[in-house]
Write a protein that holds these residues in place. Structure first.
Motif, PDB file in Angstrom:
ATOM      1  N   THR B  93       0.829  -1.208   0.000  1.00  0.00           N
ATOM      2  CA  THR B  93       0.000   0.000   0.000  1.00  0.00           C
ATOM      3  C   THR B  93       0.867   1.263   0.000  1.00  0.00           C
ATOM      4  O   THR B  93       0.571   2.219  -0.708  1.00  0.00           O
ATOM      5  CB  THR B  93      -0.939   0.032   1.217  1.00  0.00           C
ATOM      6  OG1 THR B  93      -0.149  -0.015   2.388  1.00  0.00           O
ATOM      7  CG2 THR B  93      -1.905  -1.104   1.201  1.00  0.00           C
ATOM      8  N   ALA B  94       1.952   1.232   0.756  1.00  0.00           N
ATOM      9  CA  ALA B  94       2.801   2.425   0.823  1.00  0.00           C
ATOM     10  C   ALA B  94       3.377   2.737  -0.556  1.00  0.00           C
ATOM     11  O   ALA B  94       3.400   3.891  -0.988  1.00  0.00           O
ATOM     12  CB  ALA B  94       3.925   2.212   1.832  1.00  0.00           C
ATOM     13  N   TYR B  96       2.104   2.062  -3.365  1.00  0.00           N
ATOM     14  CA  TYR B  96       1.049   2.596  -4.236  1.00  0.00           C
ATOM     15  C   TYR B  96       0.861   4.088  -3.991  1.00  0.00           C
ATOM     16  O   TYR B  96       0.703   4.866  -4.935  1.00  0.00           O
ATOM     17  CB  TYR B  96      -0.257   1.838  -3.998  1.00  0.00           C
ATOM     18  CG  TYR B  96      -1.331   2.220  -4.979  1.00  0.00           C
ATOM     19  CD1 TYR B  96      -1.210   1.873  -6.317  1.00  0.00           C
ATOM     20  CD2 TYR B  96      -2.434   2.951  -4.582  1.00  0.00           C
ATOM     21  CE1 TYR B  96      -2.178   2.239  -7.233  1.00  0.00           C
ATOM     22  CE2 TYR B  96      -3.408   3.317  -5.492  1.00  0.00           C
ATOM     23  CZ  TYR B  96      -3.271   2.952  -6.813  1.00  0.00           C
ATOM     24  OH  TYR B  96      -4.216   3.321  -7.725  1.00  0.00           O
ATOM     25  N   ALA B  97       0.901   4.479  -2.717  1.00  0.00           N
ATOM     26  CA  ALA B  97       0.775   5.912  -2.412  1.00  0.00           C
ATOM     27  C   ALA B  97       1.899   6.689  -3.086  1.00  0.00           C
ATOM     28  O   ALA B  97       1.681   7.745  -3.675  1.00  0.00           O
ATOM     29  CB  ALA B  97       0.804   6.125  -0.905  1.00  0.00           C
ATOM     30  N   PHE B  98       3.121   6.145  -3.033  1.00  0.00           N
ATOM     31  CA  PHE B  98       4.254   6.848  -3.630  1.00  0.00           C
ATOM     32  C   PHE B  98       4.170   6.850  -5.159  1.00  0.00           C
ATOM     33  O   PHE B  98       4.628   7.776  -5.812  1.00  0.00           O
ATOM     34  CB  PHE B  98       5.574   6.221  -3.196  1.00  0.00           C
ATOM     35  CG  PHE B  98       6.016   6.636  -1.833  1.00  0.00           C
ATOM     36  CD1 PHE B  98       6.199   7.978  -1.545  1.00  0.00           C
ATOM     37  CD2 PHE B  98       6.245   5.710  -0.838  1.00  0.00           C
ATOM     38  CE1 PHE B  98       6.602   8.378  -0.283  1.00  0.00           C
ATOM     39  CE2 PHE B  98       6.649   6.095   0.425  1.00  0.00           C
ATOM     40  CZ  PHE B  98       6.826   7.439   0.702  1.00  0.00           C
ATOM     41  N   PHE B 101       0.392   9.183  -6.168  1.00  0.00           N
ATOM     42  CA  PHE B 101      -0.055  10.448  -5.598  1.00  0.00           C
ATOM     43  C   PHE B 101       1.113  11.385  -5.377  1.00  0.00           C
ATOM     44  O   PHE B 101       2.216  10.960  -5.071  1.00  0.00           O
ATOM     45  CB  PHE B 101      -0.768  10.229  -4.260  1.00  0.00           C
ATOM     46  CG  PHE B 101      -1.999   9.386  -4.362  1.00  0.00           C
ATOM     47  CD1 PHE B 101      -3.223   9.963  -4.666  1.00  0.00           C
ATOM     48  CD2 PHE B 101      -1.935   8.025  -4.173  1.00  0.00           C
ATOM     49  CE1 PHE B 101      -4.362   9.189  -4.767  1.00  0.00           C
ATOM     50  CE2 PHE B 101      -3.072   7.237  -4.276  1.00  0.00           C
ATOM     51  CZ  PHE B 101      -4.285   7.820  -4.574  1.00  0.00           C
ATOM     52  N   ARG B 102       0.852  12.671  -5.562  1.00  0.00           N
ATOM     53  CA  ARG B 102       1.805  13.698  -5.126  1.00  0.00           C
ATOM     54  C   ARG B 102       1.187  14.332  -3.902  1.00  0.00           C
ATOM     55  O   ARG B 102       0.136  14.956  -3.995  1.00  0.00           O
ATOM     56  CB  ARG B 102       2.001  14.749  -6.219  1.00  0.00           C
ATOM     57  CG  ARG B 102       2.781  14.263  -7.387  1.00  0.00           C
ATOM     58  CD  ARG B 102       4.263  14.073  -7.029  1.00  0.00           C
ATOM     59  NE  ARG B 102       4.862  13.010  -7.823  1.00  0.00           N
ATOM     60  CZ  ARG B 102       4.969  11.743  -7.404  1.00  0.00           C
ATOM     61  NH1 ARG B 102       4.559  11.402  -6.217  1.00  0.00           N
ATOM     62  NH2 ARG B 102       5.508  10.834  -8.164  1.00  0.00           N
ATOM     63  N   PHE B 103       1.807  14.154  -2.759  1.00  0.00           N
ATOM     64  CA  PHE B 103       1.250  14.714  -1.537  1.00  0.00           C
ATOM     65  C   PHE B 103       2.399  15.332  -0.752  1.00  0.00           C
ATOM     66  O   PHE B 103       3.570  15.007  -1.008  1.00  0.00           O
ATOM     67  CB  PHE B 103       0.550  13.631  -0.707  1.00  0.00           C
ATOM     68  CG  PHE B 103       1.395  12.407  -0.501  1.00  0.00           C
ATOM     69  CD1 PHE B 103       2.219  12.308   0.600  1.00  0.00           C
ATOM     70  CD2 PHE B 103       1.367  11.355  -1.412  1.00  0.00           C
ATOM     71  CE1 PHE B 103       3.003  11.190   0.797  1.00  0.00           C
ATOM     72  CE2 PHE B 103       2.157  10.226  -1.221  1.00  0.00           C
ATOM     73  CZ  PHE B 103       2.974  10.151  -0.110  1.00  0.00           C
ATOM     74  N   PRO B 104       2.105  16.223   0.180  1.00  0.00           N
ATOM     75  CA  PRO B 104       3.188  16.834   0.941  1.00  0.00           C
ATOM     76  C   PRO B 104       4.027  15.745   1.600  1.00  0.00           C
ATOM     77  O   PRO B 104       3.490  14.907   2.326  1.00  0.00           O
ATOM     78  CB  PRO B 104       2.450  17.669   1.995  1.00  0.00           C
ATOM     79  CG  PRO B 104       1.096  17.898   1.430  1.00  0.00           C
ATOM     80  CD  PRO B 104       0.778  16.731   0.570  1.00  0.00           C
ATOM     81  N   GLY B 105       5.308  15.746   1.310  1.00  0.00           N
ATOM     82  CA  GLY B 105       6.191  14.749   1.917  1.00  0.00           C
ATOM     83  C   GLY B 105       6.501  13.566   1.037  1.00  0.00           C
ATOM     84  O   GLY B 105       7.250  12.686   1.439  1.00  0.00           O
ATOM     85  N   PRO B 154      11.942  -0.690   3.221  1.00  0.00           N
ATOM     86  CA  PRO B 154      12.331   0.326   2.234  1.00  0.00           C
ATOM     87  C   PRO B 154      12.598  -0.276   0.861  1.00  0.00           C
ATOM     88  O   PRO B 154      12.109   0.217  -0.154  1.00  0.00           O
ATOM     89  CB  PRO B 154      13.610   0.920   2.834  1.00  0.00           C
ATOM     90  CG  PRO B 154      13.486   0.686   4.291  1.00  0.00           C
ATOM     91  CD  PRO B 154      12.781  -0.632   4.422  1.00  0.00           C
ATOM     92  N   ILE B 157       9.380  -1.368  -0.803  1.00  0.00           N
ATOM     93  CA  ILE B 157       8.597  -0.236  -1.306  1.00  0.00           C
ATOM     94  C   ILE B 157       9.180   0.249  -2.623  1.00  0.00           C
ATOM     95  O   ILE B 157       8.453   0.486  -3.589  1.00  0.00           O
ATOM     96  CB  ILE B 157       8.571   0.906  -0.259  1.00  0.00           C
ATOM     97  CG1 ILE B 157       7.742   0.477   0.942  1.00  0.00           C
ATOM     98  CG2 ILE B 157       7.974   2.174  -0.871  1.00  0.00           C
ATOM     99  CD1 ILE B 157       7.668   1.508   2.045  1.00  0.00           C
TER     100      ILE B 157
END
Lengths: 393, 279, 359
Positions: B93-94, B96-98, B101-105, B154, B157
């Motif tokens: 899941t992590a 996939y977020a990376f 999505f472009r999100f702060p951080g 790490p 991911i």
């Protein structure tokens, strides 16, 4: 068997449940970020959760409740003022991994830093384990790192020099060996797959097995290497005349032994990476260079090297960090009772000072010093590799 | 330009050199094999023959009957499978977020993930050990699982993010139009399509935990809880008498690991270099 | 079945504005084509209608209802993607039924709809295959089938034919036209190919640099282009443009360029204005100069002749003004010849030089 299976299922269920609770908790914050009641209700829930956790876990009751409240307040602030309910999905997806990393990497590192300023050793560990109390000693541990031996004889500065030498010699041999094998393999038309499979075996074998087996072969009397060396006068008398014969590998030359083993272990990785790079270079460049009249060596220098650099630099960086941090080889070769200190590098000395000599706080300070060294060296290396990049364009 | 005979000679030299290198690489494995076949009364010998005189499989029987070898394997299996499942699910899941999505951080997070690879392994063992001791989890599976579960995170991911990046976004968009939400598109479309990468990440987690020695050595002190590397180290410790048993058990664990590694190596390497290049 | 209305749609990524103030009304059952060069914002506009992208400003209405805050799945639309976006791990049948299964339709209904759509598209024999085993054209049909089974209010097509080779593209173009006749649904179709736009559309919307240039029936945008961009974009070969000025000539007007002077219809009201004259190559008439005869009209040199089968393109030079003429292949003209040129007066379009708008 059944018992351990049940135990595993229990962990998994527990883990899933806690992740689900965490996700639900976060989701509610994202869902109701613009509601006025979010903060008060959240704080109430945090107090309740903190109290129930404090009832379950025997340590640091007050700090558990305080940190629960602090977490809740921070989360409310971040969600209400910074995120404003946006980015719900990515943060929910990230949350489990982030919590895991925070608990098992960030927190331990912070704990280690605090440990370095206290005094935890074999004498005080039982007391600490019961009460959680530790005497504060300031920077004394850091001073001791530079003045007293992490083990019994060898000094910090000797270890530092040996580590740098160990890293350089290993990486150089890995890269040259890997390059040589990759170039050879690249020339081969038939049997390449078979060769490649055989050549990566040192990397593929479990390191523990490989190192222990080789350690056995370095044994003075019955190890294969000394047997072969002692038979040299029968097989190659002229070599034996040069004075080459059996060696006390483990006793007299532990560093040489470790280096030989580690070189053997590390070449395949470099070979595979370089071979991949070589095969991605189009044949056309070489044909063009040949037409331009470049010799084989010139082709290597003008085409192969620059084109393989983007693959090689990260691999060398990675390899250097691995070598610097390699405890396995040295500990497995010299770690048993009566093992020598002659091969220890910084990290293996760190491991031994913590778990053979039980000097916990000292080791924590030592670890921070090592990390600082690694950090400085890698920054310098990064700068260096960037600056060479501009040379090649 | 080149004479007719030269390439043949050159080819011969190349094959000769490679064959020698292959021999060096396989040598310890051959020696283990040879020693494991030695009969009980001739464990200690200066014999270099591949198949020793009076070869027998007695050492294998002894390993299985007289030591806790099978128990050690079981312990390793329990710990390893559990940590791998945890590691891969957190990473899937992590990553996939990376990837999407472009999100702060997001940039900082990826850089920090690479940064964790710089932390000396020895540096984390001490505080982890003290935490686990404090929680009274030494000599338990749970303690080991805690110590192992995020160590390969790490890398996992990075490998999964790299794979997700290759899946066209239009597939998820089609699923959105077809009637699911973003998370549903991840579950129904992206995850099933990522099975190859997920299994590689699983194998990576698995081999890392399976071959781990240093952490296990400080957390497990009870020989009934040993993982196989600890057991093997013990056998090899009493060098002269148990060399045969050590070799037999070493060969037994090496063969499957070799198989798995050779099967997945192509993927692992691309992941390794990918992570390196991007950083 | 539903209309689609766009009110003042704008979209920017950071500082770059990709769409500004797009207003458009798509009638129920209409086939509307967005056309424009790549990067003009047409795909973004389609994705905003689909809900895959959020507009920075303005409203999207489907069937009269504002859908800005609805997710794509709640907009009752179906979309065909440029790369088809078929789920590789599902069979054709599963691909087509995916949306229906998500909506929890009964099994029988799903099967009926899938086989009906498969019948229309003639992909019955492919239902058990996976996308990997299909050719480009077959994938295209499946992608359309997946949209049909949903019975959406609006079909969205995002450059669906651009990945096909020329021959298949023509075939599928006809198929899509037939399909629209059969289904009578609102269709919004994005393409960069003006031929596709001309052949398929009830109305064409031409976009450039994020702005709507002209909306109209194919004949209208071809015959009465609103500005030089539309005139240049629609029609092949491209319209000729000549810079010049209008001068009074008694009651009429003449167009004067550096090396060219023409009588044009209309009065001299625009006297002195700087204009651009546009004329399509089809409307440039060329006849060979006959020996010994005085030149009539304009004399031009033929620089290059391109034979295209039944037609040929003549690249003409009048002084330093270049003109392209598309003439019947039977006219005997070779490179280097001098020819006499006439322009079809009724087909001349004049554009304001500063704004580019048609006068």
């Amino acid at each position: 068997m059944l018992g351990s299976l049940l135990q595993v299922l229990y962990f998994v269920a527990l883990g899933t449940l806690s992740v689900a609770v965490l996700e639900g908790y976060l989701y509610l914050h994202f869902r109701f970020w613009d509601k006025r009641w979010l903060l008060p209700i959240g704080l109430l829930a945090a107090v309740a959760a903190g109290c129930s956790a404090a009832a379950l876990v025997p340590l640091g009751r007050a700090s558990l409740i305080v940190s629960a409240i602090a977490t809740e307040a921070c989360l409310c602030f971040v969600i209400q003022y910074l995120l404003r309910g946006r980015f719900t999905l990515p943060y929910l997806l990230l949350a489990p991994a982030v919590i895991g990393l925070l608990l098992l990497i960030v927190y331990p590192l912070a704990f280690e830093v605090s440990l370095a300023f206290h005094d935890l050793k074999l004498n005080t560990v039982m007391h600490w384990s019961r009460t959680g109390e530790l005497p504060f000693v300031g920077v004394k541990q850091f001073a001791r790192v530079f003045t007293t031996s992490p083990l019994s004889e060898v000094t910090f500065w000797q270890l530092l020099l040996r580590t740098l030498w160990w890293t350089v010699i290993n990486v150089v041999l890995h890269v040259t060996g890997g390059f040589a094998l990759a170039l050879l393999l690249n020339e081969v038309k038939i049997l390449r797959g078979v060769y490649r499979t055989l050549l990566v075996i040192p990397w593929a074998m479990p390191q523990v097995v490989a190192v222990l087996a080789l350690r056995g072969e370095f044994q003075a009397e019955f190890g294969a290497f000394n047997i072969m060396l002692s038979r040299l006068d029968r097989w190659l008398p002229w070599v034996a005349k040069l004075g080459i014969g059996p060696v006390q590998w483990l006793g007299r030359h532990p560093f040489l032994t470790c280096t030989l083993i580690n070189v053997w272990l590390g070449i395949p990785f470099m070979m595979v990476v370089i071979l991949g790079g070589l095969q991605s270079i189009s044949r056309n460049y070489y044909d063009a260079a040949a037409i331009d009249g470049a010799s084989a060596f010139q082709q290597f220098r003008m085409i192969t090297l620059p084109l393989i650099k983007p693959v090689l630099v990260p691999a060398v960086t990675l390899g250097a960090v691995w070598t610097f941090n390699n405890i396995n080889v040295i500990y497995l070769v010299t770690g048993q009772a009566g093992g020598s200190e002659g091969a220890d590098i910084l990290v293996s000395a760190l491991y031994k000072s913590a778990f053979t000599y039980y000097r916990y706080s000292y080791s924590a300070a030592f670890a921070i010093v090592i990390f600082a060294i690694l950090f400085i060296v890698s920054m310098a290396w990064l700068k260096f590799s960037k600056s060479t990049e501009s040379v090649y364009g | 330009m080149v004479e007719r005979r030269a390439p043949n000679l050159r080819g011969l030299v190349i094959h000769g050199l490679i064959l020698f290198a292959c021999l060096v690489c396989v040598f310890p494995l051959l020696r283990i094999f040879s020693v494991s076949l030695r009969p009980g009364d001739r464990i200690i010998s200066t014999d270099l023959a591949l198949i020793p005189a009076g070869a027998s499989f007695a050492a294998y029987g002894k390993v299985l009957k007289q030591t806790n070898f099978l128990l050690w394997l079981w312990n390793s299996l329990v710990i390893t499978v559990t940590t791998s499942i945890i590691g891969v699910s957190l990473a899937s899941t992590a990553a996939y977020a990376f990837s999407r999505f472009r999100f702060p951080g997001s940039k900082l997070g990826l850089a920090l993930l690479l940064g964790t690879q710089m932390i000396p392994a020895g540096m984390l063992i001490l505080p982890l050990f003290l935490m686990i001791m404090r929680l009274h989890l030494t000599n338990t599976y749970l303690g080991m699982v805690i110590a192992y579960s995020v160590s390969s995170l790490p890398f996992s991911i990075w490998i999964l993010k790299g794979y997700y990046d290759t899946i066209p976004r239009s597939l998820e968009e089609a699923a959105l139009v077809d009637g699911t939400d973003h998370f549903g598109a991840f579950l129904r479309i992206v995850l099933p399509l990522s099975m190859p990468a997920l299994s590689i990440a699983f194998l990576f987690n698995f081999t890392q935990a399976w071959n781990e020695y240093l952490v296990a050595r400080v957390i497990l002190t009870n020989s009934l809880m040993y993982t196989w590397p600890l057991g093997l180290f013990g056998l090899q410790g009493q060098y002269l008498t148990q060399w045969g048993m050590f070799s037999a058990s070493a060969l037994l664990v090496t063969i499957p690991v070799l198989g798995v590694f050779l099967y997945s190596s192509k993927w692992l390497i691309s992941g390794l270099t990918l992570g390196g290049v991007k950083g | 079945m539903a209309s689609v209305t766009l009110h003042g749609i704008g979209k920017s990524f950071g500082d770059t504005e990709v769409l500004s103030q797009v207003d458009l009304e798509v009638a129920d059952r209409e086939f509307l084509v967005f056309v424009g060069p790549s990067g003009c914002g047409k795909s973004t506009l389609l994705r905003i209608i689909a809900g895959l992208e959020e507009a920075s400003g303005g409203d999207v209405l489907i069937g009269g209802q504002r859908v800005n805050d609805r997710s794509p799945r709640d907009r009752e639309i179906a979309m065909v993607f440029q790369d088809y976006a078929l789920y590789p791990h599902m069979t054709v049948e599963e691909n087509m039924s995916f949306g229906l299964r998500l909506r929890g339709l009964p099994q029988g209904e799903i099967r009926a709809r899938v086989s009906q759509a498969a019948g229309i598209l003639q992909i019955m024999p492919l239902l058990k295959r996976t996308p990997r085993q299909l050719s480009g054209g077959q994938r295209q049909r499946v992608a359309i089938g997946r949209a049909i089974v949903r019975k959406p209010k609006v079909f969205l097509f995002d450059e669906p034919l651009s990945n096909l080779d020329a021959k298949l593209r023509e075939e599928m173009r006809v198929e899509i036209a037939k399909l629209h006749q059969k289904l009578r649904t609102t269709v919004i179709y994005v393409t960069h190919d003006q031929i596709e736009a001309m052949t398929l559309a009830n109305r064409i919307a031409i976009l450039n640099k994020g702005r709507l240039q002209q909306v109209g029936a194919p004949e209208e945008v071809f015959g009465q282009p609103a500005n030089t961009f539309v005139a240049g974009f629609i029609g092949s070969p491209t319209m000729n443009f000549v810079d010049g000025a209008i001068e009074a000539n008694g009651t009429g007007a003449i167009f004067r360029a550096k090396t060219l002077c023409l009588n044009i219809p209309g009065d001299a009201a625009a006297h002195g204005a700087s204009v651009i004259l546009g004329i399509r190559p089809d409307h440039v008439w060329v006849s060979a100069l006959e020996e010994g005869q005085a030149a009539q009209g304009i004399v031009a040199d033929v620089e290059v002749v391109e034979l295209l089968g039944s037609k040929k393109n003549l690249h003409l030079l009048i002084g330093d003004t270049r003109l392209l003429a598309s003439v019947d292949a039977s006219i005997p003209v070779r490179a280097g010849d001098s020819v006499s040129v006439r322009l079809k007066t009724g087909a001349i379009r004049l554009f304001d030089k500063a704004s580019g708008n048609r006068l």
